[in-house]
Design an enzyme around this catalytic site. Structure first.
Site, PDB file in Angstrom:
ATOM      1  N   THR A 185      13.796   1.833   7.419  1.00  0.00           N
ATOM      2  CA  THR A 185      12.447   2.123   6.942  1.00  0.00           C
ATOM      3  C   THR A 185      11.630   2.716   8.074  1.00  0.00           C
ATOM      4  O   THR A 185      12.006   2.616   9.244  1.00  0.00           O
ATOM      5  CB  THR A 185      11.762   0.848   6.426  1.00  0.00           C
ATOM      6  OG1 THR A 185      11.665  -0.086   7.523  1.00  0.00           O
ATOM      7  CG2 THR A 185      12.559   0.219   5.303  1.00  0.00           C
ATOM      8  N   GLU A 330      14.259   1.660   0.198  1.00  0.00           N
ATOM      9  CA  GLU A 330      14.892   0.505  -0.430  1.00  0.00           C
ATOM     10  C   GLU A 330      15.433   0.797  -1.829  1.00  0.00           C
ATOM     11  O   GLU A 330      16.153  -0.022  -2.391  1.00  0.00           O
ATOM     12  CB  GLU A 330      13.880  -0.650  -0.515  1.00  0.00           C
ATOM     13  CG  GLU A 330      13.543  -1.294   0.821  1.00  0.00           C
ATOM     14  CD  GLU A 330      12.376  -0.650   1.542  1.00  0.00           C
ATOM     15  OE1 GLU A 330      11.816  -1.267   2.455  1.00  0.00           O
ATOM     16  OE2 GLU A 330      12.011   0.511   1.187  1.00  0.00           O
ATOM     17  N   LYS A 440     -11.438  -2.157  -1.223  1.00  0.00           N
ATOM     18  CA  LYS A 440     -12.177  -3.129  -2.022  1.00  0.00           C
ATOM     19  C   LYS A 440     -13.641  -3.109  -1.598  1.00  0.00           C
ATOM     20  O   LYS A 440     -14.006  -3.591  -0.534  1.00  0.00           O
ATOM     21  CB  LYS A 440     -11.596  -4.535  -1.875  1.00  0.00           C
ATOM     22  CG  LYS A 440     -12.118  -5.491  -2.945  1.00  0.00           C
ATOM     23  CD  LYS A 440     -11.298  -6.754  -3.013  1.00  0.00           C
ATOM     24  CE  LYS A 440     -11.681  -7.574  -4.260  1.00  0.00           C
ATOM     25  NZ  LYS A 440     -10.861  -8.794  -4.392  1.00  0.00           N
ATOM     26  N   TRP A 445     -12.169  -2.356  -6.879  1.00  0.00           N
ATOM     27  CA  TRP A 445     -11.120  -1.586  -6.219  1.00  0.00           C
ATOM     28  C   TRP A 445     -11.353  -0.089  -6.365  1.00  0.00           C
ATOM     29  O   TRP A 445     -11.743   0.400  -7.419  1.00  0.00           O
ATOM     30  CB  TRP A 445      -9.750  -1.933  -6.802  1.00  0.00           C
ATOM     31  CG  TRP A 445      -9.285  -3.332  -6.514  1.00  0.00           C
ATOM     32  CD1 TRP A 445      -9.211  -4.373  -7.390  1.00  0.00           C
ATOM     33  CD2 TRP A 445      -8.835  -3.840  -5.256  1.00  0.00           C
ATOM     34  NE1 TRP A 445      -8.741  -5.503  -6.758  1.00  0.00           N
ATOM     35  CE2 TRP A 445      -8.492  -5.202  -5.444  1.00  0.00           C
ATOM     36  CE3 TRP A 445      -8.672  -3.278  -3.991  1.00  0.00           C
ATOM     37  CZ2 TRP A 445      -8.010  -6.008  -4.418  1.00  0.00           C
ATOM     38  CZ3 TRP A 445      -8.184  -4.072  -2.960  1.00  0.00           C
ATOM     39  CH2 TRP A 445      -7.856  -5.417  -3.172  1.00  0.00           C
TER      40      TRP A 445
END
Length: 542
Positions: A185, A330, A440, A445
């Site tokens: 990753t 992944e 936020k 949001w």
């Protein structure tokens, strides 16, 4: 009672055998590190992969030993992939754009015994070589070169090695669940983590890629994977290319817009794959040169969200269909691809365009769901409106990270992606944001992706990133970091006014900061963590 059918393990070697037998004269076109072009074919790639498999065997490597590659997309790199995995070793692709400290960590963590590298990266190899504790052999993916031998005295040269070997090699009959390749990753926080793919997962993923409702690949295509082979195995396309026997154009180190326009027009590329930052450069270069990219029928956009303005430009200016896709290391990486269904053919142009903005729907082989908590198991509605934590499971999805015994999955066996998204009843996925990038503000949001896409619709903005900045009253507020196009005199006030009729007033960024460059990861993604460190307190300071 068992079925009475022949069993053949799903192996990577079977794909190069198929390509070598049934598509031997189909071209593999490669730009080398010295910018010269090599035109070979699947028959020669097949033979050279066997020659190099013999060379690796002569080095005394054992089953499942790791062989690292630090190289661009070129024919030698492609041959080495099939030699490594096909012979029972593990092909460990490494991103050369990583910090040297990360590169050393990855090579040592993987216990790589061999490092293959393009000569471009000789200074990098020379610098880190003393810190590589388990590497025994360094192989330059090129012809003999005295300058490279002077820098790395023990180096072996790929062309010399394969010249000494026969083109006969019996691929071992491996367990299809044996490890085939290893990718790490990007490691934006902490050390990168390894994802170890199997032969079975890779072959099934290749089937997933080629399906019509996915990337729709066939022997008729001329494919240009601009996405590097060190970025999630070029999204698996070199494997899929062998599976269908399509013409493959490998761009080497030249990923700038002008070089890509030249490759597309010269070799009549029909499908190309890359991240949005790559396509921005391509569009600019095509418009400057007057190219219409006539042969390009579709392009695949992944890695980060495709701005609506880019999708519209490809369609209206170049008659090119853009396939919006989603995935991650992944997930091998294919998690979804945007192909419409029969019932959508009757929609208006605007309605189909809006549908195209989503990341599409999952192919057979993977499943998606949304939950109401990160790593949670309580599924929420697939209504195209309700947002939740995106989770995935399937035949080519991670179970646990390399070297880690503990599962990376939720209690009921799903992988939590870290993305916030919506799903509709047909499975169309719309990523709102990475959970760590959501803003936020006063308990509400705000999606940074939505605000970035709107900014990219401005004709004078070349690149845009939206981050959360600390705020004394609202906790967080969005700010826009933008790069102007050349010669632009765009002002902050004009940008904020541009938002006025596109989003609720409380979602408009509090500030616009113009910069000359936005930091990118080795895979072309914007490094918002770096931007937050640099600009995250500007609203407190003003």
């Amino acid at each position: 009672m068992l079925g009475n059918m022949m069993f053949q393990p799903l192996l990577i070697s079977s794909m190069i055998e198929h390509a070598g037998r049934y598509h031997a004269d189909t071209q593999v076109i490669s730009k080398n590190t010295d910018t010269n072009m090599t035109i070979t074919n699947w028959g020669e790639v097949h033979q050279n992969s066997k020659r190099f498999a013999n060379a690796l065997s002569a080095l005394g490597l054992a089953h499942a030993d790791r062989v690292a590659t630090i190289a661009w997309n070129n024919h030698r790199h492609l041959e080495s992939w099939y030699a490594i995995s096909g012979s029972g070793l593990v092909c460990h692709t490494i991103n050369p754009r990583l910090f040297p400290e990360q590169l050393v960590f990855i090579i040592n963590d993987a216990s790589d015994r061999v490092v293959l590298f393009d000569k471009t990266f000789t200074p990098l190899i020379k610098a880190v070589k003393p810190l590589l504790t388990k590497v025994e052999h360094f192989i330059c993916l090129d012809a003999a070169d005295d300058a490279i031998r002077e820098a790395i005295p023990e180096v072996k040269f790929y062309d010399d090695l394969i010249a000494e070997q026969p083109a006969t090699f019996d691929w071992p009959l491996l367990n299809e669940n044996a490890a085939s390749s290893l990718c790490y990753t990007s490691g934006t926080t902490g050390h990168p983590k390894g994802v170890l793919y199997s032969h079975r997962s890779t072959v099934l993923h290749s089937y997933g890629i080629i399906m019509p409702d996915s990337l729709n690949l066939s022997a008729r295509e001329i494919m240009l994977p601009v996405v590097p082979m060190f970025h999630v195995n070029a999204w698996g396309t070199p494997y899929a290319a062998a599976m269908v026997g399509c013409t493959l154009v490998l761009p080497g180190p030249g990923l700038d817009g002008a070089s890509l326009v030249s490759l597309i027009d010269t070799y009549k590329v029909s499908v190309a794959l890359g991240v949005p930052t790559i396509w921005q450069g391509l569009i600019a270069a095509a418009m400057q040169s007057g190219s219409t990219l006539e042969s390009l029928k579709r392009n695949v956009v992944g890695g980060s969200a495709c701005p609506p303005s880019m999708l519209k430009t490809f369609k209206e200016q170049f008659n090119c269909e853009t396939i919006h896709a989603w995935g991650m290391t992944e997930t091998s990486p294919l998690g979804s691809a945007n192909q419409i269904k029969a019932k959508h053919l009757g929609l208006s142009e605007e309605e189909r365009f809006n549908l195209r903005l989503s990341q599409g729907r999952p192919p057979f082989g993977v499943d998606l769901r949304l939950t109401d908590a990160e790593n949670g198991t309580h599924e929420i509605a697939r209504d195209g409106v309700t947002t939740g934590n995106l989770q995935i499971k399937g035949s080519w999805i991670l179970n646990n990270y390399f070297g880690k015994e503990e599962s990376a999955l939720t209690a009921d066996g799903w992988f939590d992606t870290g993305d916030i998204a919506t799903l509709d009843a047909d499975g169309f996925l719309k990523i709102s944001d990475r959970s760590k990038d959501l803003i936020k503000s006063g308990g509400e949001w705000i999606s940074s992706v939505d605000l970035e896409n709107m900014a990219m619709g401005h004709p004078e903005i070349a690149m845009a990133a939206v981050i959360a900045a600390e705020h004394p009253k609202w906790d967080e507020r969005p700010i826009l970091i933008a790069i102007k196009k050349p010669e632009s005199q765009l002002t902050e006030e004009e940008v904020l006014e541009f938002y006025a009729d596109k989003v609720a007033k409380w979602q408009i960024p509090d500030k616009v900061i113009f910069v000359d460059a936005i930091p990118l990861s080795g895979t072309g993604k914007m490094l918002k963590k770096d931007l937050r460190e640099q600009f995250g307190r500007v609203l407190l300071e003003s």
